[in-house]
Design a protein around this motif. Sequence first.
Motif, PDB file in Angstrom:
ATOM      1  N   GLU A 151       0.830  -1.211   0.000  1.00 11.81           N
ATOM      2  CA  GLU A 151       0.000   0.000   0.000  1.00 11.81           C
ATOM      3  C   GLU A 151       0.861   1.257   0.000  1.00 11.81           C
ATOM      4  N   ALA A 152       1.867   1.287   0.880  1.00  9.33           N
ATOM      5  CA  ALA A 152       2.733   2.469   0.979  1.00  9.33           C
ATOM      6  C   ALA A 152       3.472   2.712  -0.327  1.00  9.33           C
ATOM      7  N   GLN A 153       3.952   1.638  -0.953  1.00 12.70           N
ATOM      8  CA  GLN A 153       4.745   1.796  -2.169  1.00 12.70           C
ATOM      9  C   GLN A 153       3.889   1.968  -3.417  1.00 12.70           C
ATOM     10  N   SER A 154       2.566   1.880  -3.277  1.00 13.60           N
ATOM     11  CA  SER A 154       1.693   2.125  -4.422  1.00 13.60           C
ATOM     12  C   SER A 154       1.591   3.621  -4.717  1.00 13.60           C
ATOM     13  N   LYS A 155       1.951   4.444  -3.763  1.00 16.26           N
ATOM     14  CA  LYS A 155       1.972   5.893  -3.945  1.00 16.26           C
ATOM     15  C   LYS A 155       3.281   6.274  -4.634  1.00 16.26           C
ATOM     16  N   PRO A 156       3.325   7.444  -5.307  1.00 18.40           N
ATOM     17  CA  PRO A 156       4.602   7.880  -5.891  1.00 18.40           C
ATOM     18  C   PRO A 156       5.674   7.944  -4.798  1.00 18.40           C
ATOM     19  N   LEU A 157       6.815   7.320  -5.069  1.00 13.08           N
ATOM     20  CA  LEU A 157       7.874   7.243  -4.056  1.00 13.08           C
ATOM     21  C   LEU A 157       8.551   8.592  -3.846  1.00 13.08           C
ATOM     22  N   THR A 158       9.069   8.760  -2.649  1.00  8.83           N
ATOM     23  CA  THR A 158       9.819   9.948  -2.277  1.00  8.83           C
ATOM     24  C   THR A 158      10.976   9.503  -1.394  1.00  8.83           C
ATOM     25  N   THR A 159      11.655  10.434  -0.767  1.00  8.83           N
ATOM     26  CA  THR A 159      12.729  10.085   0.174  1.00  8.83           C
ATOM     27  C   THR A 159      12.442  10.776   1.500  1.00  8.83           C
ATOM     28  N   ILE A 160      13.062  10.232   2.547  1.00  7.40           N
ATOM     29  CA  ILE A 160      12.764  10.684   3.904  1.00  7.40           C
ATOM     30  C   ILE A 160      14.054  10.812   4.701  1.00  7.40           C
ATOM     31  N   ALA A 161      14.066  11.753   5.629  1.00  6.39           N
ATOM     32  CA  ALA A 161      15.171  11.884   6.582  1.00  6.39           C
ATOM     33  C   ALA A 161      14.555  11.988   7.978  1.00  6.39           C
ATOM     34  N   PHE A 162      15.181  11.290   8.936  1.00  6.90           N
ATOM     35  CA  PHE A 162      14.732  11.319  10.319  1.00  6.90           C
ATOM     36  C   PHE A 162      15.717  12.121  11.148  1.00  6.90           C
ATOM     37  N   SER A 163      15.214  12.833  12.152  1.00  5.97           N
ATOM     38  CA  SER A 163      16.093  13.517  13.095  1.00  5.97           C
ATOM     39  C   SER A 163      16.936  12.472  13.818  1.00  5.97           C
ATOM     40  N   GLU A 164      16.344  11.284  14.041  1.00  5.03           N
ATOM     41  CA  GLU A 164      17.012  10.125  14.631  1.00  5.03           C
ATOM     42  C   GLU A 164      16.107   8.927  14.433  1.00  5.03           C
ATOM     43  N   THR A 165      16.681   7.746  14.436  1.00  7.90           N
ATOM     44  CA  THR A 165      15.868   6.527  14.340  1.00  7.90           C
ATOM     45  C   THR A 165      15.977   5.687  15.603  1.00  7.90           C
ATOM     46  N   ASP A 166      16.831   6.106  16.541  1.00  2.00           N
ATOM     47  CA  ASP A 166      17.000   5.396  17.804  1.00  2.00           C
ATOM     48  C   ASP A 166      17.059   6.419  18.928  1.00  2.00           C
ATOM     49  N   HIS A 167      16.357   6.117  20.024  1.00  2.00           N
ATOM     50  CA  HIS A 167      16.332   7.029  21.163  1.00  2.00           C
ATOM     51  C   HIS A 167      16.542   6.242  22.452  1.00  2.00           C
ATOM     52  N   SER A 168      17.235   6.841  23.395  1.00  2.00           N
ATOM     53  CA  SER A 168      17.407   6.239  24.711  1.00  2.00           C
ATOM     54  C   SER A 168      16.685   7.098  25.746  1.00  2.00           C
ATOM     55  N   PHE A 169      15.766   6.483  26.473  1.00  6.27           N
ATOM     56  CA  PHE A 169      15.090   7.182  27.566  1.00  6.27           C
ATOM     57  C   PHE A 169      15.955   7.206  28.819  1.00  6.27           C
ATOM     58  N   GLY A 170      17.022   6.391  28.831  1.00  5.45           N
ATOM     59  CA  GLY A 170      17.854   6.302  30.023  1.00  5.45           C
ATOM     60  C   GLY A 170      17.120   5.560  31.129  1.00  5.45           C
ATOM     61  N   ASP A 171      17.323   5.972  32.380  1.00  5.83           N
ATOM     62  CA  ASP A 171      16.650   5.340  33.517  1.00  5.83           C
ATOM     63  C   ASP A 171      15.262   5.934  33.698  1.00  5.83           C
ATOM     64  N   ILE A 172      14.260   5.062  33.780  1.00  7.55           N
ATOM     65  CA  ILE A 172      12.906   5.500  34.098  1.00  7.55           C
ATOM     66  C   ILE A 172      12.335   4.566  35.158  1.00  7.55           C
ATOM     67  N   LYS A 173      11.425   5.074  35.951  1.00  7.25           N
ATOM     68  CA  LYS A 173      10.831   4.272  37.028  1.00  7.25           C
ATOM     69  C   LYS A 173       9.767   3.334  36.465  1.00  7.25           C
ATOM     70  N   LYS A 174       9.710   2.132  37.040  1.00  7.62           N
ATOM     71  CA  LYS A 174       8.702   1.144  36.657  1.00  7.62           C
ATOM     72  C   LYS A 174       7.318   1.771  36.771  1.00  7.62           C
ATOM     73  N   GLY A 175       6.506   1.611  35.739  1.00 10.50           N
ATOM     74  CA  GLY A 175       5.165   2.176  35.711  1.00 10.50           C
ATOM     75  C   GLY A 175       5.089   3.545  35.066  1.00 10.50           C
ATOM     76  N   GLU A 176       6.239   4.168  34.853  1.00 12.74           N
ATOM     77  CA  GLU A 176       6.254   5.479  34.229  1.00 12.74           C
ATOM     78  C   GLU A 176       5.879   5.364  32.750  1.00 12.74           C
ATOM     79  N   LYS A 177       5.136   6.349  32.254  1.00 10.64           N
ATOM     80  CA  LYS A 177       4.767   6.415  30.843  1.00 10.64           C
ATOM     81  C   LYS A 177       5.545   7.559  30.222  1.00 10.64           C
ATOM     82  N   VAL A 178       6.306   7.239  29.179  1.00 12.27           N
ATOM     83  CA  VAL A 178       7.150   8.236  28.528  1.00 12.27           C
ATOM     84  C   VAL A 178       6.825   8.257  27.037  1.00 12.27           C
ATOM     85  N   GLU A 179       7.262   9.299  26.380  1.00 14.22           N
ATOM     86  CA  GLU A 179       7.068   9.394  24.934  1.00 14.22           C
ATOM     87  C   GLU A 179       8.254  10.088  24.304  1.00 14.22           C
TER      88      GLU A 179
END
Length: 167
Positions: free
Chosen positions: A59-87
């Motif tokens: 489905e995605a490739q049925s559209k005219p193709l383009t190119t993309i750049a990400f600010s990053e593709t991997d992120h580390s939240f570091g230490d977070i407390k159990k039960g914490e919700k992060v984004e």
Amino acid sequence: MKSIKILAIAALCTLTFSCKKEEKTLDHIPGVDSAQASTVVEALSQDSANPDDAALVKEAQSKPLTTIAFSETDHSFGDIKKGEKVEHIYEVTNTGTNPLIISNVKPGCGCTVPDFTKEPILPGKKGKITLHFDSTNFDGAVSKAADVFVNVEKAPVRLTFTANITQ
């Protein structure tokens, strides 16, 4: 009947274990012998392509193709407390000449919920993909991923994040 039982076990395993860090077995399920449990666990743990993913790529490739750049593709939240919700927000830029369309963002399990720019991103413009993570069911180091289905040549694009869950 046996295949229905195995499918039911597979569905149960996917729902029960997909967001657990520890390795699990199915020995505790009544009527399931260790050979069946082993077969199901092995099948679920293999990194095989989901037929639904193939349809999303098509489905995605049925559209005219383009190119993309990400600010990053991997992120580390570091230490977070159990039960914490992060984004975390991953910024995307359309570096091509056609509108960039994010068809879907599919996280590896239910502990991660995506939100993303729904409208086409024009050339040179930016969009966002936000991954919301609930650490309730985890202890220690975790690594999660989400596949981004976009109209680029090498789709899906994988976004990842890590966290260290503390008490």
